[in-house]
Design a protein around this motif. Structure first.
Motif, short mmCIF file in Angstrom:
data_model
loop_
_atom_site.label_atom_id
_atom_site.label_comp_id
_atom_site.label_asym_id
_atom_site.label_seq_id
_atom_site.Cartn_x
_atom_site.Cartn_y
_atom_site.Cartn_z
N TYR A 17 59.66 22.55 57.04
CA TYR A 17 58.74 22.35 55.91
C TYR A 17 59.14 21.12 55.10
O TYR A 17 58.30 20.27 54.78
N ALA A 18 60.42 21.01 54.80
CA ALA A 18 60.89 19.89 53.99
C ALA A 18 60.71 18.55 54.70
O ALA A 18 60.43 17.54 54.06
N TYR A 19 60.84 18.57 56.02
CA TYR A 19 60.71 17.33 56.80
C TYR A 19 59.26 17.04 57.21
O TYR A 19 59.00 16.00 57.82
N GLY A 20 58.36 17.94 56.92
CA GLY A 20 56.97 17.73 57.32
C GLY A 20 56.67 18.10 58.74
O GLY A 20 55.63 17.69 59.30
N ILE A 21 57.52 18.90 59.37
CA ILE A 21 57.27 19.39 60.73
C ILE A 21 56.37 20.62 60.61
O ILE A 21 56.72 21.58 59.91
N PRO A 22 55.24 20.66 61.28
CA PRO A 22 54.26 21.74 61.06
C PRO A 22 54.59 23.03 61.79
O PRO A 22 53.73 23.64 62.44
N SER A 23 55.82 23.46 61.70
CA SER A 23 56.26 24.72 62.30
C SER A 23 56.99 25.51 61.22
O SER A 23 58.21 25.51 61.13
N TYR A 24 56.22 26.17 60.38
CA TYR A 24 56.76 27.03 59.33
C TYR A 24 55.73 28.13 59.09
O TYR A 24 54.58 28.01 59.50
N ALA A 25 56.16 29.21 58.43
CA ALA A 25 55.25 30.35 58.32
C ALA A 25 55.56 31.19 57.11
O ALA A 25 56.71 31.26 56.64
N VAL A 26 54.54 31.86 56.62
CA VAL A 26 54.69 32.96 55.68
C VAL A 26 54.81 34.24 56.50
O VAL A 26 53.95 34.53 57.34
N SER A 27 55.88 35.00 56.27
CA SER A 27 56.14 36.20 57.05
C SER A 27 56.19 37.40 56.10
O SER A 27 57.02 37.44 55.18
N ILE A 28 55.33 38.39 56.33
CA ILE A 28 55.23 39.56 55.47
C ILE A 28 55.17 40.81 56.34
O ILE A 28 54.32 40.91 57.23
N ALA A 29 56.07 41.76 56.08
CA ALA A 29 56.05 43.05 56.78
C ALA A 29 56.10 44.18 55.78
O ALA A 29 56.77 44.07 54.74
N ALA A 30 55.41 45.26 56.07
CA ALA A 30 55.51 46.50 55.30
C ALA A 30 56.25 47.51 56.15
O ALA A 30 55.86 47.77 57.30
N VAL A 31 57.32 48.07 55.60
CA VAL A 31 58.15 49.03 56.33
C VAL A 31 58.27 50.32 55.54
O VAL A 31 58.16 50.32 54.31
N ILE A 32 58.54 51.39 56.26
CA ILE A 32 58.75 52.70 55.64
C ILE A 32 60.16 53.16 55.97
O ILE A 32 60.62 53.04 57.11
N GLY A 33 60.87 53.67 54.97
CA GLY A 33 62.24 54.12 55.16
C GLY A 33 63.21 53.24 54.41
O GLY A 33 62.82 52.41 53.59
N GLU A 34 64.47 53.42 54.69
CA GLU A 34 65.50 52.62 54.03
C GLU A 34 65.31 51.14 54.38
O GLU A 34 64.97 50.81 55.53
N PRO A 35 65.53 50.24 53.42
CA PRO A 35 65.25 48.82 53.66
C PRO A 35 66.33 48.11 54.47
O PRO A 35 66.84 47.06 54.10
N THR A 36 66.68 48.69 55.61
CA THR A 36 67.57 48.06 56.58
C THR A 36 66.95 48.24 57.96
O THR A 36 66.37 49.29 58.26
N PRO A 37 67.04 47.23 58.83
CA PRO A 37 66.33 47.30 60.13
C PRO A 37 66.66 48.51 60.97
O PRO A 37 65.79 49.01 61.69
N ALA A 38 67.88 49.01 60.89
CA ALA A 38 68.24 50.16 61.72
C ALA A 38 67.59 51.45 61.23
O ALA A 38 67.52 52.44 61.98
N GLU A 39 67.08 51.47 60.00
CA GLU A 39 66.57 52.70 59.40
C GLU A 39 65.10 52.65 59.03
O GLU A 39 64.52 53.65 58.63
#
Length: 267
Positions: free
Chosen positions: A94-116
């Protein structure tokens, strides 16, 4: 309307608004706000502004939900849902102007750690290309309105097209390069595009056969992982119970997964 569908629709709306803000700020010029883990690991003012927008929208629409964001940290909610957000994944691009960047949004249920947690909705939006990837648990993964995503179920005799990334700390580079050397016998070629969420989206879309990387944080892979699994692929790594983790995250179709994980873990 099912909860996952409601959350996905909200995530799409917010991701488009946040992506437009990121794109506009990029056209106006990027100001570096700080560094994080290393001098090369930067934060722009736009990262903070975009995350503030996402957090503000969610606080209005779903005030009881928790939040885990790259720039502003974690806040527990009173309900079961937590939003895991990377406002601009691929900040250096993004800072260099390379058009490979993204907004990433996920909704999860449970403890806020990937294993849970269990991810129930996900969006990865590239404002530069206009491509929006979305997934709802049990309802598949999609590009735009009508293109269903399906991981590659076979790899070419020439090998797999793989992607990876490297950490910003110079002390980790030798280990990352050693991992690449172990994986390369499986590969026809290697890509390093600089945004984990988009790498995972490309695995889901069949544009890549597989992806592996050390050093990812939960917000880097939360949305992209649901895209892959809803597209028929597997995401795992060196975390608790073989889950994705900062030690290692791997994603691919089933025929490649075990071989890629073994090669990436070896050593």
């Amino acid at each position: 309307m099912a909860l996952g569908t409601q959350l996905a629709e909200l995530a799409i709306d917010i991701a488009r608004e946040a992506g437009e803000l990121a794109r506009r700020r990029r056209s106006e010029g990027v100001e570096i706000a700080a560094t994080k883990s290393a001098l090369a690991d930067i934060v722009t003012e736009a990262d903070r502004e975009v995350e503030d927008l996402i957090r503000s929208r969610l606080s209005v629409e779903r005030p009881d939900d928790g939040f885990l964001g790259e720039e502003s940290g974690a806040e527990r909610g009173t309900g079961d849902v937590t939003w895991v957000v990377d406002p601009i994944d691929g900040t250096v691009n993004y800072a260099y102007g390379i058009p490979s960047y993204a907004v990433s949004i996920a909704a999860v249920i449970g403890e806020p750690t990937p294993a849970e947690w269990e991810a129930v909705a996900a969006v990865v939006f590239n404002p530069a290309s206009g491509e929006l990837y979305r997934a709802t648990r049990g309802e598949g993964a999609w590009l735009g309105e009508n293109t269903r995503l399906v991981v590659n179920s076979e790899t070419s005799p020439a090998g797999a097209l793989l992607a990876t990334g490297f950490g910003y700390d110079p002390a980790t580079h030798a280990g990352d390069l050693a991992r690449v050397a172990r994986v390369m016998p499986l590969a026809r070629d290697l890509r390093r595009a600089g945004a984990a969420s988009l790498d995972l989206a490309f695995v889901a879309a069949g544009r890549l056969d597989g992806y592996f990387e050390r050093g990812l944080q939960p917000w880097d892979h939360a949305a992209g992982a649901l895209l892959v699994t809803e597209a028929g692929g597997i995401v795992g790594g060196a975390g608790e119970g073989g889950t994705a983790s900062s030690t290692l995250t791997v994603a691919s179709g089933a025929p490649l997964f075990d071989r890629l994980l073994e090669a990436a873990l070896d050593g």
